[in-house]
Structure formats: structure tokens, C-alpha cells
Design a protein around this motif. Sequence first.
Motif, short mmCIF file in Angstrom:
data_model
loop_
_atom_site.label_atom_id
_atom_site.label_comp_id
_atom_site.label_asym_id
_atom_site.label_seq_id
_atom_site.Cartn_x
_atom_site.Cartn_y
_atom_site.Cartn_z
N LYS A 58 0.80 -1.23 0.00
CA LYS A 58 0.00 0.00 0.00
C LYS A 58 0.84 1.27 0.00
O LYS A 58 0.34 2.35 -0.30
N ARG A 60 1.93 2.28 2.82
CA ARG A 60 1.27 2.85 4.02
C ARG A 60 2.30 3.07 5.12
O ARG A 60 3.12 2.18 5.39
N SER A 145 -8.19 -1.06 3.84
CA SER A 145 -8.80 -0.93 2.52
C SER A 145 -7.72 -1.17 1.47
O SER A 145 -6.56 -0.81 1.67
N ASN A 147 -6.39 -0.02 -1.20
CA ASN A 147 -5.97 1.06 -2.08
C ASN A 147 -4.54 1.45 -1.73
O ASN A 147 -4.06 1.10 -0.65
N SER A 153 -10.88 4.61 -1.14
CA SER A 153 -11.04 3.18 -0.92
C SER A 153 -11.71 2.53 -2.13
O SER A 153 -12.56 3.13 -2.76
N HIS A 235 -6.50 12.36 2.60
CA HIS A 235 -6.97 10.98 2.51
C HIS A 235 -7.99 11.00 1.39
O HIS A 235 -8.67 11.99 1.21
#
Length: 361
Positions: A58, A60, A145, A147, A153, A235
Amino acid sequence: MTTRVRTVDAARPEAEVMADAAAIIRRGGLVAFPTETVYGLGAAALDAEAVQRIFDAKGRPSTDPLIVHIAGVDHLATVAREVPPVALTLAQHYWPGPLTLVLPKHAVVPLVVTAGRDTVAVRVPAHPVARALIEACGVPIAAPSANRFSRPSPTTAAHVVDELQGRVDLVLDAGPATIGVESTIVDCSVSPPRLLRHGGVTREQLLDDVPDLLVVARSGDARESQAAPGQLLRHYAPSAPLTLVVGGETAVRTRLVDEARRLAATGERVGILAPEEDVLAVTPPLTALAASGRVLLQAYGRRAEPASAARDLFAALRALDARGPTVLLASGIGDEGIGAAVRDRLSRAAEGRVVVVTPAC
Ligand code: TXA
Ligand code: MG
């Protein structure tokens, strides 16, 4: 890595497909799967290396904790070391469903899942494919999620493939998600419990069970919404800058038309994301500009049917983005019920650019 995509029956998932997916999870791989809210990117929750792959896929930050998905309330004790009575009440009322509970973490849950916190977010999804996957794996599944970090998402398998092609082993395609916005998050590790993120279960519903619920998540000003870690302002960001216009319906429509005309006159390609009622109302004054390609109109559900707006929001945002606007304007559906979640996601997509217009007389 090659990404395989397999279609699966949303109501009665084929055992053979689920066995394939479960084998991937059990050996430390990544499987994107449908839930009733949005598609998730799953890995074995108790396997720290597998969970690290989610963060890598991700892009992330490691400071943003994941949600652990379990098969049922009976499994809570395997991931949470303590379940306060209020959490049990909420779990019994809303699971399986779009509600995530934050609880004191069991030692067995790796710190990578919880971003070093002593609490863990847990949910029992309602989607038959998500449930079959957890059951076939026999282990809890950590899944954010599906994405790339800071993108909207995904509510379809095609969205997942667009974002994570080559970064996930398997994508299970069971058609579009029915709720369309992520789960509601309630922190039950503190007293009184705190609503951290608006979602599929509404604040109004929760107040019936938890009258002292503290609403920390703001639906209006995303700048203040840092209550849940990872609930960053930037976001759901589309590629063009978005401004959210809120207020009385007539005043909002007038502002959308005025702003679209003004921006189009300066050479911008203006995208308007609005519920169907607004799109139909603003179209006549903008017809000429729309015909010239200067204004792009994209409806997301109907204000009169808030669940349809939530369901279509992210897909509509992506579809509009793909039409190449240079600037975006959006209107909301009000703050009641699931409208709070829609408003929250739109104000994050707007990175705080929220214009409040007064109701027209
Ligand atoms: O509907 C959903 O919740 C979807 C589906 C796939 O289940 N999942 C989802 O995950 O939206 P994600 O990663 O996009 O959002 C999870 C959020 C984190 O960003 C964070 O805000 C919150 O959950 N969270 C996770 N663990 C937490 C914790 N221990 N304390 C507070 N918030 C936490
Ligand atoms: Mg997310």
C-alpha cells in the motif's frame, strides 16, 4: 509478482476458490477480498512478516494501524485481552457488520498490526466472501482498505487491480460493495467509548446502546479529525484539488454554478461531484459549458436515498477523476445518518477546503 483475479459468487462463495485464497493467506501472501463496506487487502494477522507486506504493497506508513477481521464474537478473546461490557453489547448488536471496535490488545497480535499500540481494532465483516475466507484460513485476517496510501477506498475489484496490480497475489471479485464507505470505529478501550470514524453504523444508532458515546470524529472539519491514527487530512485524495460546498440546498447549487462558470472562464476543466438532485438542478445553466467539455458532471447516488450516495461515492470520485478535470467541486448530502460518513470522506478528499454557504432566503 503476478496478480490473479478470480470471480466468486457473492452470496455462495465457491469452496474451491476460497480454499485457493486461504492457502495464499496461510503461506504469508496477500489476498484482496470484498467486504460489505469496501474491498480489503488481507494477510494472516498473527504473522508479522505477512502483515509487513500489506504496508509495503500500500505504501502505508507503519504508524497507521490495521483492522483485524475475525469470524465471530466468540473469537474476540483470541485477539483482545479484555472485552468491556459495552463492547460486547455493540458486538452482539452490530456484528457481523460495518462496525470496528478498538480493544486492549492480546499479546499474540504482532505490534506491526497495531502500529506499536496496546490496543487492537477488530471487526466481524458481514460479506459472505469475507466470512468464508476467514473461516477457510482458520486465522484472523488483518486488512486495511485495498488502495494505495491516501487514495480513495476501492468498492470494486477493478479499483483494486488499478491500484495494486503486481503487488497482491490474488483479487477476489464478487461485484461492487454494497455500503461503500468504511466501517464505523468505536474505541472501547477508554471510558466513555469514543467514536473515532463515521461509517456504516451511524452515530444515531450507536447512541441507543451507548448514550455517553463521545463523538471525537468530526464530520465537518477534517482538520480536527485526527482522533483515529491514520485519519489524515490528506486521505481519499483525487488528482485534482477538490472544494466541498455545504449549506442550504439552493445556496449550494447556486454556488456550484457560479464557481463552475468562473473557473471555466479561466480555462479550468471543472468536475462537479454531487448527488443526482444537484446534478439535475445545476445542469440547465451549465449546459453550454458541459457541451464544450469545460464542465464535467458526475452524480453519486441520491440525497433522498443516503445509502445510495454512500454506496456510489468512491466509484464516482474515481470516475470523475478519470475524465481529467483540473479542479473539482463537490456537494454533500447533509449530516444525518450515513451522511456524516459521506461528509467526512468528502472533506478529507477536499483536504479541508470546505466552503459553508448560508441558506438562500
Ligand atoms: O470497512 C473497513 O473498516 C475496511 C474493511 C476492509 O474492513 N477497512 C478499513 O481499514 O477501512 P483502513 O486501514 O483503511 O482503516 C483502518 C483505520 C486506521 O486508519 C485507524 O484509523 C484505525 O482503523 N485503527 C486501527 N487500529 C486502531 C487502534 N488500535 N486504535 C485506533 N484506531 C485504529
Ligand atoms: Mg483505508
